[in-house]
Design an enzyme around this catalytic site. Sequence first.
Site, mmCIF file in Angstrom:
data_model
loop_
_atom_site.group_PDB
_atom_site.id
_atom_site.type_symbol
_atom_site.label_atom_id
_atom_site.label_comp_id
_atom_site.label_asym_id
_atom_site.label_seq_id
_atom_site.Cartn_x
_atom_site.Cartn_y
_atom_site.Cartn_z
ATOM 1 N N GLY A 129 1.237 -1.444 -0.480
ATOM 2 C CA GLY A 129 0.119 0.417 0.060
ATOM 3 C C GLY A 129 0.842 1.350 0.038
ATOM 4 C CB THR A 164 -0.526 -6.103 -7.326
ATOM 5 O OG1 THR A 164 0.332 -5.104 -8.047
ATOM 6 C CG2 THR A 164 -0.681 -6.746 -7.625
ATOM 7 C CD GLU A 247 7.921 -2.496 -5.822
ATOM 8 O OE1 GLU A 247 7.669 -1.988 -4.675
ATOM 9 O OE2 GLU A 247 7.157 -2.470 -6.181
HETATM 10 C C1 LIG Z 1 0.882 -3.316 -12.759
HETATM 11 C C2 LIG Z 1 0.970 -2.592 -12.220
HETATM 12 C C3 LIG Z 1 1.290 -2.908 -10.710
HETATM 13 C C4 LIG Z 1 1.196 -2.307 -9.607
HETATM 14 N N1 LIG Z 1 1.080 -2.279 -7.880
HETATM 15 C C5 LIG Z 1 1.450 -1.811 -7.183
HETATM 16 C C6 LIG Z 1 1.127 -2.298 -5.790
HETATM 17 O O1 LIG Z 1 0.792 -3.634 -5.511
HETATM 18 N N2 LIG Z 1 1.109 -1.353 -4.923
HETATM 19 C C7 LIG Z 1 1.541 0.300 -5.336
HETATM 20 O O2 LIG Z 1 1.394 0.497 -4.042
HETATM 21 N N3 LIG Z 1 1.546 0.199 -6.406
HETATM 22 C C8 LIG Z 1 1.453 -0.378 -7.063
HETATM 23 N N4 LIG Z 1 1.084 0.566 -9.141
HETATM 24 C C9 LIG Z 1 1.179 1.660 -9.406
HETATM 25 C C10 LIG Z 1 2.509 2.198 -8.873
HETATM 26 O O3 LIG Z 1 3.442 2.065 -8.179
HETATM 27 C C11 LIG Z 1 2.283 3.451 -9.547
HETATM 28 O O4 LIG Z 1 1.911 3.657 -11.051
HETATM 29 C C12 LIG Z 1 3.645 4.215 -10.215
HETATM 30 O O5 LIG Z 1 4.790 4.701 -9.551
HETATM 31 C C13 LIG Z 1 3.090 5.312 -10.788
HETATM 32 O O6 LIG Z 1 2.417 7.094 -10.273
HETATM 33 P P1 LIG Z 1 1.159 7.610 -11.074
HETATM 34 O O7 LIG Z 1 0.910 6.384 -11.848
HETATM 35 O O8 LIG Z 1 0.342 7.812 -10.052
HETATM 36 O O9 LIG Z 1 1.689 8.252 -12.199
HETATM 37 P P2 LIG Z 1 2.220 9.753 -11.690
HETATM 38 O O10 LIG Z 1 3.259 9.750 -10.638
HETATM 39 O O11 LIG Z 1 1.177 10.535 -11.923
HETATM 40 O O12 LIG Z 1 3.181 9.093 -13.280
HETATM 41 C C14 LIG Z 1 2.894 10.192 -14.601
HETATM 42 C C15 LIG Z 1 4.200 9.958 -15.860
HETATM 43 O O13 LIG Z 1 4.238 11.060 -15.395
HETATM 44 C C16 LIG Z 1 5.898 10.955 -15.802
HETATM 45 N N5 LIG Z 1 6.202 11.682 -14.474
HETATM 46 C C17 LIG Z 1 5.729 12.249 -12.663
HETATM 47 N N6 LIG Z 1 6.775 12.127 -12.092
HETATM 48 C C18 LIG Z 1 7.884 12.349 -12.853
HETATM 49 C C19 LIG Z 1 9.372 13.555 -12.679
HETATM 50 N N7 LIG Z 1 9.424 13.473 -11.660
HETATM 51 N N8 LIG Z 1 9.950 13.313 -13.490
HETATM 52 C C20 LIG Z 1 9.895 12.930 -14.357
HETATM 53 N N9 LIG Z 1 8.503 12.380 -15.441
HETATM 54 C C21 LIG Z 1 7.607 12.277 -14.022
HETATM 55 C C22 LIG Z 1 5.857 9.859 -15.882
HETATM 56 O O14 LIG Z 1 6.949 9.831 -17.590
HETATM 57 C C23 LIG Z 1 5.414 9.374 -15.492
HETATM 58 O O15 LIG Z 1 4.604 8.024 -16.483
HETATM 59 C C24 LIG Z 1 1.469 -0.613 -10.298
HETATM 60 C C25 LIG Z 1 0.786 -0.546 -11.270
HETATM 61 C C26 LIG Z 1 1.385 -1.208 -11.999
HETATM 62 C C27 LIG Z 1 1.048 -0.571 -13.262
#
Ligand SMILES: Cc1cc2nc3c(=O)[nH]c(=O)nc-3n(C[C@H](O)[C@H](O)[C@H](O)COP(=O)(O)OP(=O)(O)OC[C@H]3O[C@@H](n4cnc5c(N)ncnc54)[C@H](O)[C@@H]3O)c2cc1C
Length: 373
Positions: A129, A164, A247
């Site tokens: 989480g 997940t 991780e």
């Molecule tokens: C298959 C899968 C399984 C997952 N499982 C888990 C889980 O079990 N537990 C959990 O906690 N999370 C989980 N996640 C979530 C995952 O960790 C987040 O989706 C990820 O950290 C990105 O955060 P966000 O989706 O909020 O994207 P955002 O933070 O909104 O980012 C969107 C895009 O903006 C760009 N960006 C953002 N910040 C920056 C920066 N500082 N510099 C440059 N570019 C930037 C990047 O290109 C990024 O792709 C999972 C995600 C996937 C796809």
Amino acid sequence: MLDFATGRDDAANEVRLRVRELVESWKSAGRFEPRPDNWMRGFDPEFSAALAEQGLIGLTWPVEYGGAGRRNVDRLAATEELLRAGAPVAAHWMADRQIGPAVLRHGSEELRRELLPDMLAAKSVYCLGMSEPEAGSDLAAVRTTGREAPDGTFVIRGRKVWTTNAHRASHIYVLARTDPAERKHDGLSEFIIDMTSPGISVSPIPDLAGQHHFNEVVFDDVVVPAHRIVGRRGNGWKQVVEQLSFERGGPERVLSSYPLLDQILADNKTADESFDEEIGRIVARLAVLRRLANRVARRMDEGAAPVQEAATLKLLGNGFEQDLVDLARRVSAGSVGPDTLVGQALMAMPGFTIRGGAADVMLSLIARQEVVA
Ligand SMILES: Cc1cc2nc3c(=O)[nH]c(=O)nc-3n(C[C@H](O)[C@H](O)[C@H](O)COP(=O)(O)OP(=O)(O)OC[C@H]3O[C@@H](n4cnc5c(N)ncnc54)[C@H](O)[C@@H]3O)c2cc1C
């Protein structure tokens, strides 16, 4: 089929062969179908229990806590074999890979004695989480709070997303804000919470293929005993960054689509020779990435949490996997239905560069490496 032996490392090769034998016996008995991305999607508590019975969970954990006291290099051999077989390991993966090690690094003696035995026996299932609607890449922006109650317990309130396997988990790791702070990286703490605690609700977030592995987890004043804090209150940021290196630094960022490469190598005996060079390049890239994974494991054996090396492995591994899936799609000449390995990998692929930290974030971690003159 490629030979994955770990050079002349007899100890690692012994573990490798043990895992391979178990995997082969399950596969030949039809007890699992190799699938891409099965470390996240393939949930089979019986398979995890079979690994546990052979002492193959907690390989690196100290013997005094029930682990095998072996090296990360040995664990790497084990995880490579599980991943290349596409085995269903999701039930124990998070505990073995990162929550167990986090509890060992920072948890109190009470917490270690309470949680590690069930992790080692694959009797507990952990989910992560961390992410929230407003905190993904910017993880320190978490809004979930842990408020200390007068009786010393903590009361958790907030919402996690993309969790997940939360619908199958017995425990959840939670990053929460316990103290207001000027710097957002301060005042965060880590907790381990029972999923049966009153006030937790889990709802599915279907992925683009309609499959259910993601969830939203809501905490509505969930009471957590004080001893379930991992490490020092307020030290959560430093600890979670370390945890993320565990991780990101594993071979799942390279090998989650490996069953496709086996298929390409088998298919190509009869197929178009024009793919030979590309296949050769993919195999060579894999060799380099396996070396990098070995280096990350050796750094962990030195006691480090190799943040930058792990980010590099994840970034390069994700690119490799995308190119592998693309190659497999072209080699398979169009048979990409949802039941094929290629079809399954294509549906998992959009998540490769996002899960565990977005590619751009890996780049900025790598860019911040100390430059040694
Ligand atoms: C298959 C899968 C399984 C997952 N499982 C888990 C889980 O079990 N537990 C959990 O906690 N999370 C989980 N996640 C979530 C995952 O960790 C987040 O989706 C990820 O950290 C990105 O955060 P966000 O989706 O909020 O994207 P955002 O933070 O909104 O980012 C969107 C895009 O903006 C760009 N960006 C953002 N910040 C920056 C920066 N500082 N510099 C440059 N570019 C930037 C990047 O290109 C990024 O792709 C999972 C995600 C996937 C796809």
